[in-house]
Enzyme design. Structure first.
Site, short mmCIF file in Angstrom:
data_model
loop_
_atom_site.label_atom_id
_atom_site.label_comp_id
_atom_site.label_asym_id
_atom_site.label_seq_id
_atom_site.Cartn_x
_atom_site.Cartn_y
_atom_site.Cartn_z
N ARG A 237 4.09 0.90 -4.40
CA ARG A 237 3.00 1.88 -4.42
C ARG A 237 3.53 3.16 -3.76
O ARG A 237 4.27 3.10 -2.77
CB ARG A 237 1.78 1.38 -3.65
CG ARG A 237 0.94 0.36 -4.39
CD ARG A 237 0.17 0.97 -5.57
NE ARG A 237 -0.69 0.02 -6.26
CZ ARG A 237 -0.34 -0.66 -7.37
NH1 ARG A 237 0.84 -0.49 -7.92
NH2 ARG A 237 -1.20 -1.48 -7.93
N GLU A 266 -1.16 10.31 -8.05
CA GLU A 266 -0.91 10.04 -9.48
C GLU A 266 -2.09 10.52 -10.30
O GLU A 266 -3.24 10.28 -9.89
CB GLU A 266 -0.68 8.54 -9.70
CG GLU A 266 0.58 8.06 -9.00
CD GLU A 266 0.84 6.56 -9.18
OE1 GLU A 266 0.12 5.91 -9.97
OE2 GLU A 266 1.76 6.05 -8.53
N HIS A 285 4.28 5.64 -13.69
CA HIS A 285 3.70 4.35 -13.34
C HIS A 285 3.70 3.41 -14.57
O HIS A 285 2.64 2.93 -14.98
CB HIS A 285 2.29 4.52 -12.77
CG HIS A 285 1.84 3.36 -11.92
ND1 HIS A 285 1.08 3.51 -10.80
CD2 HIS A 285 2.02 2.03 -12.06
CE1 HIS A 285 0.82 2.31 -10.28
NE2 HIS A 285 1.39 1.40 -11.03
N1 LIG Z 1 4.93 0.00 -10.62
C1 LIG Z 1 4.09 -0.83 -11.18
O1 LIG Z 1 3.60 -0.63 -12.28
C2 LIG Z 1 3.73 -2.11 -10.48
C3 LIG Z 1 3.44 -3.23 -11.24
C4 LIG Z 1 3.13 -4.40 -10.59
C5 LIG Z 1 3.10 -4.44 -9.21
N2 LIG Z 1 3.36 -3.32 -8.50
C6 LIG Z 1 3.32 -3.36 -7.05
O2 LIG Z 1 4.22 -4.37 -6.61
C7 LIG Z 1 3.58 -5.11 -5.59
C8 LIG Z 1 4.21 -6.48 -5.51
O3 LIG Z 1 3.83 -7.28 -6.60
P1 LIG Z 1 4.21 -8.85 -6.60
O4 LIG Z 1 3.58 -9.47 -7.78
O5 LIG Z 1 5.67 -9.02 -6.39
O6 LIG Z 1 3.41 -9.29 -5.29
P2 LIG Z 1 3.78 -10.42 -4.23
O7 LIG Z 1 2.57 -10.59 -3.41
O8 LIG Z 1 4.35 -11.60 -4.94
O9 LIG Z 1 4.96 -9.75 -3.39
C9 LIG Z 1 4.78 -8.83 -2.37
C10 LIG Z 1 5.68 -9.25 -1.24
O10 LIG Z 1 5.68 -8.23 -0.23
C11 LIG Z 1 5.69 -8.89 1.02
N3 LIG Z 1 5.23 -7.99 2.07
C12 LIG Z 1 3.97 -7.53 2.29
N4 LIG Z 1 3.96 -6.72 3.36
C13 LIG Z 1 5.24 -6.67 3.81
C14 LIG Z 1 5.87 -5.99 4.88
N5 LIG Z 1 5.17 -5.22 5.72
N6 LIG Z 1 7.20 -6.15 5.05
C15 LIG Z 1 7.92 -6.94 4.23
N7 LIG Z 1 7.38 -7.61 3.18
C16 LIG Z 1 6.05 -7.48 2.99
C17 LIG Z 1 4.78 -10.09 0.82
O11 LIG Z 1 5.02 -11.07 1.81
C18 LIG Z 1 5.21 -10.55 -0.56
O12 LIG Z 1 6.29 -11.44 -0.49
C19 LIG Z 1 2.10 -5.10 -5.97
O13 LIG Z 1 1.27 -5.31 -4.86
C20 LIG Z 1 1.94 -3.69 -6.53
O14 LIG Z 1 1.59 -2.80 -5.51
C21 LIG Z 1 3.67 -2.15 -9.11
O1 LIG Z 2 -0.40 -3.40 -9.69
C1 LIG Z 2 -0.17 -3.36 -10.91
O2 LIG Z 2 -0.39 -4.30 -11.67
C2 LIG Z 2 0.42 -2.13 -11.52
O3 LIG Z 2 0.75 -1.18 -10.58
C3 LIG Z 2 -0.47 -1.56 -12.58
O4 LIG Z 2 -1.48 -0.84 -11.96
#
Ligand SMILES: NC(=O)c1ccc[n+]([C@@H]2O[C@H](COP(=O)([O-])OP(=O)(O)OC[C@H]3O[C@@H](n4cnc5c(N)ncnc54)[C@H](O)[C@@H]3O)[C@@H](O)[C@H]2O)c1
Ligand SMILES: O=C(O)[C@H](O)CO
Length: 324
Positions: A237, A266, A285
């Protein structure tokens, strides 16, 4: 009588039909106060809410006294006031897993395009600048066998580690709140504190959720720890990185480049200095934005809402303890 739901995102026809076979659906363009006012009765009667990206806070929930479940077409849910949902015992459903591999592909795309300057040199070709054999001013840096640091070793972090380890022979460092045995055993990933990761990585990849703890986690002080040759990638994010601090570091040549899929604001404002920096790859994004994955996310969100309104929060629920 079928429960009423508010839909604030367009859905493919077959998924809309599936939603309508279970619920009475009111489709709205967004969740702004004006829209809520305009559809006051539908909001007042809705038991479910499905969409993405809009803010869901106490002010909105106060207008939806019958709401039992929200379903977001995303894995991230930082735009929801989870405490307010919990206080009202409203389930929050999201779409993990279905987008993991696609987002990991996006991260790898950012690693490759920043390192090899693919967009920058392709633009030069289009401008007719490729008139003789290229020299070092067109060269990039290697990706294979460089050290990749992953901040946020969750589902997507793990899928990135798989690509980097098997595809590119990259040593992997990770910073996490717990040990990730799978990453260590399968990809030889080494856990380390954040400062060590920043000092030692050639590519620092951020895949963190936005929370109070991660807001501006990567600030000027942290960026200063990175190698001048290192590249910062953020697909978590935007506000996890202090953007003005990143811009300053890029301007001063303190780091080599940045690959960004997410931003503090954004869409990225047209006057952002990031847009005029050749060593910045800025994507709109698109982490999960393929036809297949966006369809699967929408389908998952529809199924999640059906499940939640039937009292089933076993899968894909952020706050099951609240609802049970
Ligand atoms: N760019 C995009 O389009 C897009 C798409 C999907 C997800 N995302 C972002 O990616 C993030 C992760 O997705 P995911 O499915 O892997 O989630 P997830 O919950 O499997 O992974 C997130 C990881 O971050 C760790 N974490 C949280 N706070 C932390 C900290 N302070 N220090 C170290 N580690 C920490 C958690 O323990 C977890 O292992 C989502 O929350 C979202 O914000 C972005
Ligand atoms: O969190 C997610 O799934 C992506 O950032 C799309 O918004």
């Amino acid at each position: 009588m079928k429960p009423s739901v508010i839909l604030y995102k367009s859905l493919p026809d077959d998924l809309l039909a599936r939603l309508e076979s279970h619920f009475t659906v009111t489709q709205v363009k967004n969740l702004s106060p004006e829209t809520v006012e305009q559809h006051a009765e539908a909001f007042a009667n809705a038991e479910g809410l499905l969409g993405s990206s809009e803010k869901v806070d106490e002010a909105l929930l106060a207008k939806m006294p019958k709401l039992r479940a929200t379903s977001t077409v995303s894995v991230g849910y930082d735009n929801f006031d989870v405490d307010a949902l919990n206080a009202r015992r409203i389930a929050l459903m999201h779409t993990p897993t279905v987008l993991t591999e696609t987002v990991a592909d996006t991260l790898m795309t950012l690693v490759l395009t920043t390192a090899r300057r693919a967009l920058e040199v392709a633009e030069r070709v289009k401008k007719g600048e490729w008139t003789k054999s290229i020299g070092p001013d067109w060269f990039g840096i290697d990706v294979h066998h460089k050290t990749l640091g992953i901040v946020g070793m969750g589902r997507i972090g793990l899928a990135l580690a798989q690509r980097a380890h098997f595809g590119f022979g990259m040593p992997i460092l990770y910073n996490a709140r717990r040990q990730h045995q799978e990453a260590e055993e399968r990809f030889n990933a080494r856990p380390c504190d954040l400062d060590t990761l920043l000092r030692e990585s050639d590519f620092v990849c951020i895949v963190l959720p936005l929370t109070e703890e991660t807001h501006h986690l990567i600030n000027a002080e942290k960026i200063a720890l990175m190698k001048p040759s290192a590249i910062l990638i953020n697909a978590g994010r935007g506000p996890v990185v202090d953007e003005p601090a990143l811009i300053d570091a890029l301007k001063a040549g303190k780091i080599h480049a940045a690959g960004l899929d997410v931003f503090e604001q954004e869409p990225l404002p047209a006057d952002s200095p990031l847009l005029s920096m050749p060593n910045v790859v800025a994507l709109p994004h698109i982490g999960s934005a393929t036809h297949e994955t966006r369809y699967n996310m929408a389908a998952c969100a529809v199924d999640n809402l059906i499940d939640a309104l039937n009292g089933n929060v076993e899968k894909n629920c952020v706050n099951p303890q609240t609802v049970k």
